[in-house]
Design a protein around this motif. Sequence first.
Motif, PDB file in Angstrom:
ATOM      1  N   ASP A   1      -5.086   2.418   6.953  1.00 11.14           N
ATOM      2  CA  ASP A   1      -6.308   3.328   7.218  1.00 11.14           C
ATOM      3  C   ASP A   1      -5.779   4.731   7.727  1.00 11.14           C
ATOM      4  O   ASP A   1      -6.049   5.940   7.047  1.00 11.14           O
ATOM      5  CB  ASP A   1      -7.329   3.510   7.589  1.00 11.14           C
ATOM      6  CG  ASP A   1      -7.668   2.439   7.291  1.00 11.14           C
ATOM      7  OD1 ASP A   1      -7.834   2.202   5.732  1.00 11.14           O
ATOM      8  OD2 ASP A   1      -9.482   2.434   7.641  1.00 11.14           O
TER       9      ASP A   1
ATOM     10  N   ARG B   1       0.683  -1.457  -0.001  1.00 11.34           N
ATOM     11  CA  ARG B   1      -0.036   0.244   0.498  1.00 11.34           C
ATOM     12  C   ARG B   1       1.145   1.285   0.154  1.00 11.34           C
ATOM     13  O   ARG B   1       1.209   1.887   0.576  1.00 11.34           O
ATOM     14  CB  ARG B   1      -1.124  -0.283   1.281  1.00 11.34           C
ATOM     15  CG  ARG B   1      -1.646  -1.130   1.478  1.00 11.34           C
ATOM     16  CD  ARG B   1      -2.967  -1.223   2.115  1.00 11.34           C
ATOM     17  NE  ARG B   1      -3.602  -2.124   1.455  1.00 11.34           N
ATOM     18  CZ  ARG B   1      -4.883  -2.496   2.529  1.00 11.34           C
ATOM     19  NH1 ARG B   1      -5.066  -1.484   3.893  1.00 11.34           N
ATOM     20  NH2 ARG B   1      -5.894  -3.193   2.096  1.00 11.34           N
TER      21      ARG B   1
ATOM     22  N   ASP C   1      -3.392  -3.728   8.976  1.00 10.90           N
ATOM     23  CA  ASP C   1      -4.714  -3.816   8.100  1.00 10.90           C
ATOM     24  C   ASP C   1      -4.828  -1.463   9.086  1.00 10.90           C
ATOM     25  O   ASP C   1      -5.862  -0.961   8.551  1.00 10.90           O
ATOM     26  CB  ASP C   1      -6.206  -4.236   8.542  1.00 10.90           C
ATOM     27  CG  ASP C   1      -6.982  -3.729   8.241  1.00 10.90           C
ATOM     28  OD1 ASP C   1      -7.452  -3.238   7.410  1.00 10.90           O
ATOM     29  OD2 ASP C   1      -8.028  -3.587   9.470  1.00 10.90           O
TER      30      ASP C   1
HETATM   31 MG    MG Z   1      -8.824  -2.370   6.403  1.00  9.69          MG
END
Ligand code: MG
Length: 373
Positions: free
Chosen positions: A251, A109, A247
């Motif tokens: 964000d 990411r 995770d």
């Molecule tokens: Mg997520």
Amino acid sequence: MGIEKQIAVLPGDGIGPEVINQSIRVLDTIAKKYHHTFSFQYGLMGADAIDKTGEPLPDKTLELCKSSDAILFGAVGHPKYDQDPNAKIRPEQGLLKLRKELGLFANIRPVTTYSSLFHLSPVKSNLLEHVDIEIFRELTGGIYFGKKEILNDGKSAIDTCTYHVDEISRIAHLAFQRAQQRKRKLTLVDKANVLETSRLWRKTVNEISAAYPDVEVHQMFVDNAAMQLIINPAQFDVILTENMFGDILSDEASVLAGSLGLLPSASIGTGTALFEPIHGSYPQAAGRDIANPSGAILSAAMMLDHFGLHQEATEVRNAVEWTISNSFVTMDIDPINFYFTSTIGELVCDFIMNRVEDAIHKANIQLRKSTII
Ligand code: MG
Ligand code: IPM
């Protein structure tokens, strides 16, 4: 010479189909310009698949994904499942099963910031300069996939976090190799002061680091990392971490960019690689042509990189950057002077086809007519 690729498209729920349509449009434009052949085959996934087949990931979709060269994925999730803690079948299970079945152990990411969007971030602008992070999140292990149990008539519940050294080392090697191509700094994020699995991560990464002497390694506890991402985000280059920490931190890191709608991701491993924006299904915006397609379009750029089409990928990224720096942005970025999802897609394609230098007729764009005179 052009290349030929077969792409499985899983639009999923909410805004998924709308943003994915723009990625496909951009891929079609790249194919046309560079004489590649991309063919798209659609599969059901998520709440949409549950409604139509009873399963969040029907076998047919899994087979399609396995036999394709890459997967383009939109989003999954529907409020009717979020509000029901007893729901046995959930849209998210489809995505988790797909990751596991395809062995997609590394989720990458990138967090890119754009100076024209600094004002949108709750973080002060001076802290956002030079922020360019790539998060390597382990995706098929840890607490997401460990043994789960409900005991005592529903009064106790267990989720187990398990890691094997091989699961750690395969993603660690990818993260080190990526750091070598970037600023040669890798931060391992863990909770080694408390968790056995984290101590195994630390030991394994320390051993592997000997093979990458040019990469500076830092270790950081996850609670501190959550704070450092806000008070000094420019210190990070590659962040390597386990599934759930990744995770949460990804964000959090997305607020540095100004909108969750801007961030793409790639999931790679032993099976077909999958490309998806990191945002969710945003059901309130579904069908309104207002969602930000940039994360999905930039995910298509990551797919092009994965095919070895680096020039094409750069061109897509440049086009997205051009829209942002010219204030052609969706409602999440500018709630007053915003453009529609489909218009942004069209503008990205216009830029790729060199149709924008002379004149862009903003009034026409607002009317959703042609983007050029
Ligand atoms: Mg997520
Ligand atoms: C993500 C999402 C998923 C995850 C959900 C939808 C299962 O939040 O890709 O970050 O937790 O991995």
